[in-house]
Design a protein around this motif. Sequence first.
Motif, PDB file in Angstrom:
ATOM      1  N   ASP A  15     -12.162   0.798   1.397  1.00 32.08           N
ATOM      2  CA  ASP A  15     -12.264  -0.276   0.406  1.00 32.08           C
ATOM      3  C   ASP A  15     -10.965  -0.461  -0.361  1.00 32.08           C
ATOM      4  O   ASP A  15     -10.534  -1.593  -0.623  1.00 32.08           O
ATOM      5  N   PHE A  16     -10.335   0.643  -0.758  1.00 34.51           N
ATOM      6  CA  PHE A  16      -9.070   0.540  -1.492  1.00 34.51           C
ATOM      7  C   PHE A  16      -8.020  -0.194  -0.652  1.00 34.51           C
ATOM      8  O   PHE A  16      -7.309  -1.076  -1.149  1.00 34.51           O
ATOM      9  N   LEU A  17      -7.915   0.164   0.607  1.00 33.30           N
ATOM     10  CA  LEU A  17      -6.928  -0.482   1.477  1.00 33.30           C
ATOM     11  C   LEU A  17      -7.188  -1.981   1.587  1.00 33.30           C
ATOM     12  O   LEU A  17      -6.272  -2.800   1.435  1.00 33.30           O
ATOM     13  N   ASN A  18      -8.416  -2.350   1.850  1.00 34.41           N
ATOM     14  CA  ASN A  18      -8.743  -3.765   2.024  1.00 34.41           C
ATOM     15  C   ASN A  18      -8.653  -4.547   0.706  1.00 34.41           C
ATOM     16  O   ASN A  18      -8.169  -5.680   0.670  1.00 34.41           O
ATOM     17  N   TYR A  19      -9.118  -3.929  -0.369  1.00 29.94           N
ATOM     18  CA  TYR A  19      -9.151  -4.644  -1.650  1.00 29.94           C
ATOM     19  C   TYR A  19      -7.742  -4.856  -2.208  1.00 29.94           C
ATOM     20  O   TYR A  19      -7.406  -5.955  -2.679  1.00 29.94           O
ATOM     21  N   TYR A  20      -6.912  -3.818  -2.163  1.00 36.13           N
ATOM     22  CA  TYR A  20      -5.556  -3.979  -2.681  1.00 36.13           C
ATOM     23  C   TYR A  20      -4.731  -4.907  -1.797  1.00 36.13           C
ATOM     24  O   TYR A  20      -3.852  -5.624  -2.282  1.00 36.13           O
ATOM     25  N   ALA A  21      -5.029  -4.908  -0.499  1.00 35.73           N
ATOM     26  CA  ALA A  21      -4.359  -5.883   0.377  1.00 35.73           C
ATOM     27  C   ALA A  21      -4.746  -7.301  -0.026  1.00 35.73           C
ATOM     28  O   ALA A  21      -3.899  -8.203  -0.107  1.00 35.73           O
ATOM     29  N   LYS A  22      -6.022  -7.492  -0.296  1.00 35.65           N
ATOM     30  CA  LYS A  22      -6.501  -8.830  -0.676  1.00 35.65           C
ATOM     31  C   LYS A  22      -5.928  -9.269  -2.021  1.00 35.65           C
ATOM     32  O   LYS A  22      -5.441 -10.407  -2.160  1.00 35.65           O
ATOM     33  N   PHE A  82       4.487  -9.920  -0.163  1.00 38.76           N
ATOM     34  CA  PHE A  82       3.267  -9.154  -0.413  1.00 38.76           C
ATOM     35  C   PHE A  82       2.329  -9.231   0.784  1.00 38.76           C
ATOM     36  O   PHE A  82       1.676  -8.249   1.131  1.00 38.76           O
ATOM     37  N   SER A  83       2.252 -10.380   1.418  1.00 37.47           N
ATOM     38  CA  SER A  83       1.335 -10.553   2.540  1.00 37.47           C
ATOM     39  C   SER A  83       1.732  -9.679   3.725  1.00 37.47           C
ATOM     40  O   SER A  83       0.851  -9.179   4.446  1.00 37.47           O
ATOM     41  N   GLU A  84       3.030  -9.462   3.930  1.00 39.14           N
ATOM     42  CA  GLU A  84       3.472  -8.580   5.025  1.00 39.14           C
ATOM     43  C   GLU A  84       3.015  -7.147   4.766  1.00 39.14           C
ATOM     44  O   GLU A  84       2.536  -6.459   5.676  1.00 39.14           O
ATOM     45  N   ARG A  85       3.199  -6.726   3.554  1.00 41.09           N
ATOM     46  CA  ARG A  85       2.780  -5.360   3.219  1.00 41.09           C
ATOM     47  C   ARG A  85       1.250  -5.245   3.253  1.00 41.09           C
ATOM     48  O   ARG A  85       0.695  -4.220   3.664  1.00 41.09           O
ATOM     49  N   ALA A  86       0.583  -6.307   2.826  1.00 43.32           N
ATOM     50  CA  ALA A  86      -0.885  -6.307   2.856  1.00 43.32           C
ATOM     51  C   ALA A  86      -1.408  -6.208   4.275  1.00 43.32           C
ATOM     52  O   ALA A  86      -2.435  -5.564   4.536  1.00 43.32           O
ATOM     53  N   ASP A  87      -0.721  -6.829   5.219  1.00 46.42           N
ATOM     54  CA  ASP A  87      -1.136  -6.750   6.624  1.00 46.42           C
ATOM     55  C   ASP A  87      -1.161  -5.303   7.103  1.00 46.42           C
ATOM     56  O   ASP A  87      -2.067  -4.892   7.852  1.00 46.42           O
ATOM     57  N   ALA A 143      -1.971   1.079  -3.531  1.00 47.05           N
ATOM     58  CA  ALA A 143      -1.599   0.199  -4.641  1.00 47.05           C
ATOM     59  C   ALA A 143      -0.097   0.184  -4.851  1.00 47.05           C
ATOM     60  O   ALA A 143       0.509  -0.866  -5.093  1.00 47.05           O
ATOM     61  N   ALA A 144       0.534   1.368  -4.759  1.00 49.02           N
ATOM     62  CA  ALA A 144       1.977   1.465  -4.989  1.00 49.02           C
ATOM     63  C   ALA A 144       2.767   0.758  -3.902  1.00 49.02           C
ATOM     64  O   ALA A 144       3.665  -0.044  -4.181  1.00 49.02           O
ATOM     65  N   ILE A 145       2.437   1.010  -2.642  1.00 49.78           N
ATOM     66  CA  ILE A 145       3.291   0.482  -1.567  1.00 49.78           C
ATOM     67  C   ILE A 145       3.038  -0.990  -1.301  1.00 49.78           C
ATOM     68  O   ILE A 145       3.948  -1.707  -0.898  1.00 49.78           O
ATOM     69  N   VAL A 146       1.832  -1.497  -1.529  1.00 50.49           N
ATOM     70  CA  VAL A 146       1.603  -2.928  -1.301  1.00 50.49           C
ATOM     71  C   VAL A 146       2.383  -3.760  -2.312  1.00 50.49           C
ATOM     72  O   VAL A 146       2.661  -4.934  -2.079  1.00 50.49           O
ATOM     73  N   CYS A 147       2.766  -3.128  -3.422  1.00 52.77           N
ATOM     74  CA  CYS A 147       3.578  -3.805  -4.428  1.00 52.77           C
ATOM     75  C   CYS A 147       5.074  -3.672  -4.146  1.00 52.77           C
ATOM     76  O   CYS A 147       5.899  -4.128  -4.956  1.00 52.77           O
ATOM     77  N   GLY A 148       5.434  -3.031  -3.046  1.00 46.62           N
ATOM     78  CA  GLY A 148       6.839  -2.932  -2.671  1.00 46.62           C
ATOM     79  C   GLY A 148       7.519  -1.652  -3.069  1.00 46.62           C
ATOM     80  O   GLY A 148       8.735  -1.511  -2.892  1.00 46.62           O
ATOM     81  N   ASN A 149       6.764  -0.701  -3.602  1.00 42.67           N
ATOM     82  CA  ASN A 149       7.331   0.592  -3.966  1.00 42.67           C
ATOM     83  C   ASN A 149       7.295   1.535  -2.776  1.00 42.67           C
ATOM     84  O   ASN A 149       6.508   1.341  -1.827  1.00 42.67           O
ATOM     85  N   SER A 150       8.104   2.571  -2.809  1.00 42.04           N
ATOM     86  CA  SER A 150       7.990   3.665  -1.856  1.00 42.04           C
ATOM     87  C   SER A 150       7.551   4.897  -2.639  1.00 42.04           C
ATOM     88  O   SER A 150       7.753   4.977  -3.862  1.00 42.04           O
ATOM     89  N   VAL A 151       6.933   5.845  -1.963  1.00 42.27           N
ATOM     90  CA  VAL A 151       6.338   6.983  -2.678  1.00 42.27           C
ATOM     91  C   VAL A 151       6.565   8.293  -1.954  1.00 42.27           C
ATOM     92  O   VAL A 151       6.770   8.327  -0.736  1.00 42.27           O
ATOM     93  N   TRP A 209      11.832  -2.429   1.999  1.00 40.96           N
ATOM     94  CA  TRP A 209      10.386  -2.569   1.812  1.00 40.96           C
ATOM     95  C   TRP A 209      10.069  -3.482   0.626  1.00 40.96           C
ATOM     96  O   TRP A 209       9.181  -4.331   0.683  1.00 40.96           O
ATOM     97  N   GLY A 210      10.825  -3.347  -0.443  1.00 45.44           N
ATOM     98  CA  GLY A 210      10.577  -4.146  -1.633  1.00 45.44           C
ATOM     99  C   GLY A 210      10.900  -5.613  -1.460  1.00 45.44           C
ATOM    100  O   GLY A 210      10.438  -6.460  -2.240  1.00 45.44           O
ATOM    101  N   ARG A 211      11.719  -5.953  -0.443  1.00 43.42           N
ATOM    102  CA  ARG A 211      12.077  -7.353  -0.211  1.00 43.42           C
ATOM    103  C   ARG A 211      11.021  -8.101   0.605  1.00 43.42           C
ATOM    104  O   ARG A 211      11.060  -9.331   0.693  1.00 43.42           O
ATOM    105  N   LYS A 212      10.133  -7.382   1.248  1.00 46.25           N
ATOM    106  CA  LYS A 212       9.110  -8.031   2.075  1.00 46.25           C
ATOM    107  C   LYS A 212       8.113  -8.788   1.203  1.00 46.25           C
ATOM    108  O   LYS A 212       7.918  -8.486   0.021  1.00 46.25           O
TER     109      LYS A 212
END
Length: 946
Positions: free
Chosen positions: A560-567, A515-520, A614-622, A510-513
């Motif tokens: 909003d959080f999902l869309n904003y952090y993706a953006k 940012f845009s892939e995770r944002a999608d 916020a955590a996972i779009v940055c490549g972290n797992s939770v 997940w961390g290798r992807k």
Amino acid sequence: MWQQRQLKEGINRSAWIDRLLPQLIADNHLRTQALRFIDAVPMLNDDKTLVRHFKEYFGEVDPGRLPALISWGIRRISLYSIPGFMAPVIRAAVKGVAHRFIGGETVAEIVDSVSRLQQSGIHTSLDLLGEETVSEKEAFAYQQAYLDLIQQLARQGFDDLNLSLKLSSLYSQITPVDTDGAVAILSERLMPICDAAMDAGISLCLDMEQYDYKAIIFRVFKHLAMQPSYRQWQGFGVVLQAYLKESDEDLTELLEWVEQRGVPVSVRLVRGAYWDMETVMARQQGWSVPVWQTKAETDACYERCLKRLFASPLIYPAVATHNIRSLACAVVLADQTQRSPDSYEFQMLYGMSDELKGLVTERGLKLRLYMPYGELLPGIAYLVRRLLENTSDQSILPVLESADVERVLAPPQVGENRRSEFEAEFINHPLHRFTQQSERENFAAALRSVEQNLDKTYPLLLTGHLTIEEAFLESFNPAKPDEIVGRVVRAGEDDAEVALQRAVDAQRDWGRKRFSERADLLQAAASKLIEHQDEFAAWEVKEAGKGWQEANADVAEAIDFLNYYAKTARRFDTVEQPDMPGEINTHEYLPLGVGVILPPWNFPLAIPVGMVAAAIVCGNSVVLKPASETPIVAWHLCKLLQEIGMPEGVVNYLPGSGAVIGEAMVRDPRTNFVAFTGSKEVGLHLLNVVTGLSESQRQIKKVIAEMGGKNAIIIDQDADLDEVVKGVIESAFGYQGQKCSACSRVICVEGIHDLFVARLVDAVESIRIGDPALPGVTMGPVISDAAKQRIVDKLDACELTASCVSKVELPASLRGHYLPPMIFSDVLEDSPLAQQELFAPVVAVLKAKNFAEAIDIANDSDYGLTGGVYSRSPDNLRLAKQKFSVGNLYLNRKITRANVNRQPFGGFRLSGTGFKAGGPDYLLQFLRARNITENSMRKGFSPESV
């Protein structure tokens, strides 16, 4: 004194007002300053304060742009600074404006005004001022005021008198979310007024107000007009606003309905008085703007409606306008439809465009003036609205001697000079306005669907893993404690180990992807959540005790959080390269690793979504350990993430005991960060836990902690109490005060304290308390019996040092975890009530000698989260911006409901650590920054030099 007397006598003449209006039309800044100052005058009781405000509002305006009277006042203040000299002049000027547009302050004055008009052959429609009600006590007082006015007017024997009435004055809890309830209550309260008006031979017209109330007003009108007692009454009417895009549709429904009634009704056609407010509010909330955006469109709609009204034999048209072309159109339509002079009328505002009135009366046409009546204090609000309406570019106030007749009478050119639509870089997901019946029906249907799925059991969502011992965490409806919302498998230590290891394993890929892939994937989750937003909100109503609007707002914020952090995450795919010759530099961001997410129960979707996204779009797992009070909402969230294709192990759902599994995961060396939202005590404990390194730990753990608040609203002596009371009610008692941003302290500047407390107590006693599944309920239960008992125990101690001034009785039928809204007065600054967070529907009211001291009191707290100020002093608002030490400061509005991107949320001191949620920097907390520098020179050769 002679000079002052001469000036005051000049002020009492109306000619200067006629000179002032064109200046206000031409200068938007001057108009804003003038109207804001006039609006504040009724609260400025002492001379010094009045003169100070006059200087604050007009002192910074270019003297060349000021009208002569205002310019004269500024010069005198600057030269002499004598409040006793200037204040009477200023008050006389404002009263001169007010009396120009208000027919009288007493019944005797209004009788005299009506008599003078009738002698001139002009009829009257009386409007009782002060429609703003914040309590049921005030609503019943207005009902009685209407009845008293009708009784006194009946004795005068006036011919063809009309009374205009605003329904919002009769019900303080009017809201579109409970349209059915509002229609029932307002119909009941209006009936005695209808009876009295019929008996007195006075016709009655229901005024139209802001768009939110339109459907309610039309429904009340139609409902009562079809009742046997009123079905034959031809003196009943309603207003139609041509600036609304729905006017054509509304008129179609009205014409079809009146055919069923079979007896004529009156329809007053106006342009509308709330254009600025409707436009700004809709754009703020992301709603479709309900009003036409150009004057030409409004004018064209007005003419379309005129034609249809004159064509119906069951409509008595009241042509309410100051537009010359509209007047001419009505005259032509009357001829074409062969209307008799007594089958329609013209209406104009009292005090506006006197030169037009002669054009109507000289031709033997019927004219009625809309005449406000009442005290100056509530009358100022009407005055400002009228001046705003008639000095904006949506209106025409022609000066006949200089008007270009061809231009004024030309057909409206629709499509020209269209205002550009407001565009923002990020658009918040709109809340339900609940003005449409479909919105209310869909939400009610979602609630019924959820009710059919209560009492189910939910697994851990750890695919292929079976718990060693099946124990369950049950979730109960706080409004009905015997109703089980559902049960989830309670995780134990072995389950925590599995979840944590899965997070470690998943994070590598997940961390290798990009940012845009995770944002999608985040945006896919947002789209899926939009499809099911009412369903998620309904679960919150049942599990968290949130009302319809609160639950809807929580889901919208999650979207909003999902869309904003993706953006915002997509920008990190662009690697920064501040290169120099012979050197290649790369600045990039990497994930932290594995995190534990510990959200609260009070925002059961928005906050966990925000922290997880916020955590996972940055490549972290939770590993998400939801609050024990709201595990079902969190389960549905994680199920949704599975459905949109989130890789297994990236988000791991693990409900259970914080003491058993939560702290173990926080201490585990594989955990790289903890994201927590909750109480100060737990947050500080977590910070202490992570400061120690375990034997195999090679990374300093990061804690992103958002904690509590002891938030204050300051009320200045010049504040608009109508707005203040509404703002404090929403800030303090919205969701039962169970928000870290909620107002728990109100600090009043001396002079306004007693009046504010009296109105607040009345308003609090009008709050509707009950099951939040009912749309008309304002306050529901607190989250649990344990929370209720904790609050009660603390309040027992507080009552020794302060007095509870609210006396709200809970309905005997309630069986949930309910507490009444409470107001404590005479609270000491250092008392527990003023210092400790209660997380309850409790407000402590304190006094301050002046505004500066009020800020000092507000800042005297361990917390620094949110704060608010209600003031109409530009200088005091500037002072608040400089010295009020909070993370989110709100001026002249409520202090809850921060919007993602627009109001990033987070505080100072013991209110939290890190960057503000929903802001541009928030994602940086979940990332490691890395810089790579490569020497590109080899044996003196650099590729850049080729």
